[in-house]
Write a protein that holds these residues in place. Structure first.
Motif, PDB file in Angstrom:
ATOM      1  N   ARG A  93       0.815  -1.216   0.000  1.00 17.93           N
ATOM      2  CA  ARG A  93       0.000   0.000   0.000  1.00 17.93           C
ATOM      3  C   ARG A  93       0.851   1.270   0.000  1.00 17.93           C
ATOM      4  N   LEU A  94       2.174   1.120   0.071  1.00 23.17           N
ATOM      5  CA  LEU A  94       3.070   2.274   0.156  1.00 23.17           C
ATOM      6  C   LEU A  94       3.647   2.634  -1.212  1.00 23.17           C
ATOM      7  N   PRO A  95       3.942   3.923  -1.430  1.00 22.28           N
ATOM      8  CA  PRO A  95       4.599   4.320  -2.677  1.00 22.28           C
ATOM      9  C   PRO A  95       6.024   3.783  -2.727  1.00 22.28           C
ATOM     10  N   ALA A  96       6.501   3.473  -3.933  1.00 21.92           N
ATOM     11  CA  ALA A  96       7.821   2.878  -4.093  1.00 21.92           C
ATOM     12  C   ALA A  96       8.949   3.908  -4.002  1.00 21.92           C
ATOM     13  N   GLY A  97       8.633   5.164  -4.226  1.00 21.53           N
ATOM     14  CA  GLY A  97       9.661   6.196  -4.254  1.00 21.53           C
ATOM     15  C   GLY A  97      10.093   6.657  -2.881  1.00 21.53           C
ATOM     16  N   PRO A  98      10.993   7.670  -2.848  1.00 22.84           N
ATOM     17  CA  PRO A  98      11.479   8.194  -1.580  1.00 22.84           C
ATOM     18  C   PRO A  98      10.346   8.882  -0.814  1.00 22.84           C
TER      19      PRO A  98
ATOM     20  N   THR B 133      11.001  -0.329   1.130  1.00 18.22           N
ATOM     21  CA  THR B 133      10.331   0.238  -0.033  1.00 18.22           C
ATOM     22  C   THR B 133      11.370   0.603  -1.091  1.00 18.22           C
ATOM     23  N   GLY B 134      10.930   0.616  -2.329  1.00 23.89           N
ATOM     24  CA  GLY B 134      11.847   0.943  -3.413  1.00 23.89           C
ATOM     25  C   GLY B 134      12.567  -0.285  -3.926  1.00 23.89           C
ATOM     26  N   THR B 135      13.390  -0.894  -3.078  1.00 30.20           N
ATOM     27  CA  THR B 135      14.166  -2.062  -3.514  1.00 30.20           C
ATOM     28  C   THR B 135      13.394  -3.372  -3.357  1.00 30.20           C
ATOM     29  N   GLY B 136      12.462  -3.419  -2.401  1.00 33.02           N
ATOM     30  CA  GLY B 136      11.748  -4.665  -2.130  1.00 33.02           C
ATOM     31  C   GLY B 136      12.566  -5.670  -1.350  1.00 33.02           C
ATOM     32  N   LYS B 137      13.774  -5.272  -0.921  1.00 31.35           N
ATOM     33  CA  LYS B 137      14.628  -6.168  -0.132  1.00 31.35           C
ATOM     34  C   LYS B 137      13.895  -6.580   1.144  1.00 31.35           C
ATOM     35  N   SER B 138      13.982  -7.871   1.471  1.00 28.12           N
ATOM     36  CA  SER B 138      13.286  -8.346   2.662  1.00 28.12           C
ATOM     37  C   SER B 138      14.157  -9.292   3.472  1.00 28.12           C
ATOM     38  N   LEU B 139      13.923  -9.278   4.777  1.00 28.09           N
ATOM     39  CA  LEU B 139      14.560 -10.204   5.711  1.00 28.09           C
ATOM     40  C   LEU B 139      13.482 -10.749   6.630  1.00 28.09           C
ATOM     41  N   ILE B 140      13.571 -12.046   6.936  1.00 27.23           N
ATOM     42  CA  ILE B 140      12.592 -12.677   7.812  1.00 27.23           C
ATOM     43  C   ILE B 140      13.338 -13.574   8.795  1.00 27.23           C
TER      44      ILE B 140
END
Length: 200
Positions: free
Chosen positions: A64-69, A120-127
């Motif tokens: 639901r968040l914008p991808a930009g800064p 956000t922006g990169t989509g990098k995730s850690l779990i």
């Protein structure tokens, strides 16, 4: 690694306990309800359950968040109580809370909390997740009834709150206290370092 934290945290949870804990990091943050589906498939381990639900909550807000800064890190978390291999979630009613507390009293159980971070922006995730062992002292039926009457158990996994009056029932813990409250700050801070956010 930057010595100055940059990037706002988005806590994908309306839990007042997690809100208070994340505030302790001293980083800018805001809260957004995830409204994610919390049903899970059969056959998952406790660690897989909390990691799956944490990621689902974080991703529901991330989408639901914008991808930009500006850069933002969405943080999702989920906690379950496990007794003799049985997962205990939040009680459905007072009778369910009584049933859980009767099981847990005088014994040891495990608390699993998962954390998912998505940038956000990169989509990098850690779990990741942590587990803490908790020993509840023997309780009488009247003590259990009195505790239920306080209303504290009704929205807590396992029907107790270690940070509330439920602390009087806890004989000992082995592991991270904040993991039992609902958000391991030690684990979260380690994960944030992978996004170049150094809490210390």
């Amino acid at each position: 690694m930057s010595s100055t934290p940059s990037g706002r945290l988005i806590l994908a949870s309306t839990s007042p306990r997690r809100r208070e804990l994340i505030r302790n990091l001293g980083l800018p943050y805001e809260v957004m309800a995830s409204e994610a589906d919390e049903t899970i498939e059969d056959g998952l381990t406790p660690g897989q359950i909390v990691e799956t639900l944490s990621e689902r909550k974080a991703r529901a807000v991330y989408e639901r968040l914008p991808a930009g800064p500006p850069r933002q890190i969405v943080v999702g978390s989920d906690t379950i109580v496990v007794y003799n291999g049985r997962v205990l979630g939040k009680p459905e009613d007072r009778n369910d809370a009584r049933r859980m507390l009767q099981m847990l009293q005088g014994s040891t159980h495990q608390v699993y909390t998962g954390i998912a971070c998505i940038e956000t922006g990169t989509g990098k995730s850690l779990i990741a997740h942590r587990m803490t062992k908790v020993v509840i002292k023997p309780l009488t039926e009247s003590q259990i009834d009195h505790y239920i009457a306080t209303g504290e158990p009704m929205d807590k996994a396992g029907s107790y709150a270690i940070q509330g009056i439920g602390a009087t029932m806890v004989e000992s813990i082995e592991g991270d206290y904040f993991n039992v409250v609902g958000l391991s700050l030690n684990l979260l801070s380690d994960m944030l370092q992978s996004f170049d956010i150094d809490v210390l």
